[in-house]
Design an enzyme around this catalytic site. Sequence first.
Site, PDB file in Angstrom:
ATOM      1  N   LYS A  50       0.843  -1.043   0.245  1.00  0.00           N
ATOM      2  CA  LYS A  50      -0.003   0.025  -0.158  1.00  0.00           C
ATOM      3  C   LYS A  50       1.088   1.294  -0.026  1.00  0.00           C
ATOM      4  CE  LYS A  50      -3.741  -2.407   2.521  1.00  0.00           C
ATOM      5  NZ  LYS A  50      -4.447  -2.526   3.663  1.00  0.00           N
TER       6      LYS A  50
ATOM      7  N   GLN B 286      -4.765  -1.572   9.892  1.00  0.00           N
ATOM      8  CA  GLN B 286      -4.680  -3.047   9.077  1.00  0.00           C
ATOM      9  C   GLN B 286      -5.177  -4.156  10.027  1.00  0.00           C
ATOM     10  OE1 GLN B 286      -3.689  -3.511   5.817  1.00  0.00           O
ATOM     11  NE2 GLN B 286      -3.922  -5.579   6.109  1.00  0.00           N
TER      12      GLN B 286
ATOM     13  N   ASP C  95     -11.667   2.291   4.060  1.00  0.00           N
ATOM     14  CA  ASP C  95     -11.794   0.902   3.973  1.00  0.00           C
ATOM     15  C   ASP C  95     -13.220   0.615   3.759  1.00  0.00           C
ATOM     16  OD1 ASP C  95      -9.655  -0.810   3.745  1.00  0.00           O
ATOM     17  OD2 ASP C  95      -9.116  -0.756   6.052  1.00  0.00           O
TER      18      ASP C  95
HETATM   19  N1  GUN Z   1      -6.748  -7.021   6.001  1.00  0.00           N
HETATM   20  C1  GUN Z   1      -6.850  -7.828   4.579  1.00  0.00           C
HETATM   21  N2  GUN Z   1      -7.423  -6.803   3.896  1.00  0.00           N
HETATM   22  C2  GUN Z   1      -7.643  -5.500   4.491  1.00  0.00           C
HETATM   23  C3  GUN Z   1      -8.237  -4.455   4.216  1.00  0.00           C
HETATM   24  O1  GUN Z   1      -8.671  -4.443   2.981  1.00  0.00           O
HETATM   25  N3  GUN Z   1      -8.148  -3.352   4.795  1.00  0.00           N
HETATM   26  C4  GUN Z   1      -7.746  -3.547   6.392  1.00  0.00           C
HETATM   27  N4  GUN Z   1      -7.356  -2.499   6.984  1.00  0.00           N
HETATM   28  N5  GUN Z   1      -6.990  -4.787   6.542  1.00  0.00           N
HETATM   29  C5  GUN Z   1      -7.178  -5.922   5.679  1.00  0.00           C
END
Ligand code: GUN
Length: 297
Positions: A55, A99, A122
């Site tokens: 990211k 996350q 998200d």
């Molecule tokens: N863990 C796995 N996929 C995601 C996501 O799209 N966002 C977040 N915050 N955690 C994740």
Amino acid sequence: MSDLPNLMDGKKIADAMRAEIGDEVALRAKEGRQPGLAVILVGDDPASNIYVGTKEKACQAAGILSFVERMPADIDQQTLLNKVREINEDDRFHGLLVQSPLPKHLDEEEVVRAIDPRKDVDGFHPFNLGLLALNQPRFVACTPLGVMEMLERYNVDPSGKHAVVLGRSHIVGTPMALLLQRKAKGANATVTICHSRTQDIASYTRQADILVAAIGQANFVKEEMVKDGAVVIDVGINRVEDATKKKGYRIVGDVDFAAVQPKASLITPVPGGVGRMTIALLLKNTLLAEELIHNSK
Ligand code: GUN
């Protein structure tokens, strides 16, 4: 594999989107604007570390300001909540995500509720999931949004089709089903959600014109579970042991790709499918967050 005629190439679409996003960031830069994304990573889960690193790099490549707050695994709930609130107030960051998964001793739902819904790129905050349920989407979870983008770019119109979603997680299954069934262009499907308590899952998957697998079980979807000509979307990212690989494992999806691919009209590979899209949509949501905040000033 990339020369299979029915492959949905997530890398190609995601690269095109990221180039478009880079152009948009450059336009806003002329007005002195820079979208910013903050990520909180708790602990040292190797998979989460890789996701967050990806990211970060994607933001930097697109010209988006990126910041990662790394916190130790034994952090307490209050310290984490304080950090979320601090970033909520920080004008440099238009998007904020924590996350997932968090270490077991932390209350993830409370943490998500503490994120300013205007920065919730998200789409996990109850406010944003509620807006989606009411067909007024604002921030929608990036993975299901990526699936919708792929369907559109491959000219798959879900209208009137039977879409079967395997999995009901808040991250993928639930928003996926809401997106597919909503009254809107590029949606309007009839949706069935299957989950761990569903009896005879194959009886549903065999009816699917569009099958989305998001259950986190390697190679779960077998050839006999898929209708001829179905569009098969594989959201799974599973590690399986593989002694022939240097790392000792390889990544496979929730679909038995080799067996299902010849039967599908379109299918996403793993890797190189949906996973690539998730990051592109996160960048897009960050641009949307900056736009909303800019327009509210
Ligand atoms: N863990 C796995 N996929 C995601 C996501 O799209 N966002 C977040 N915050 N955690 C994740």
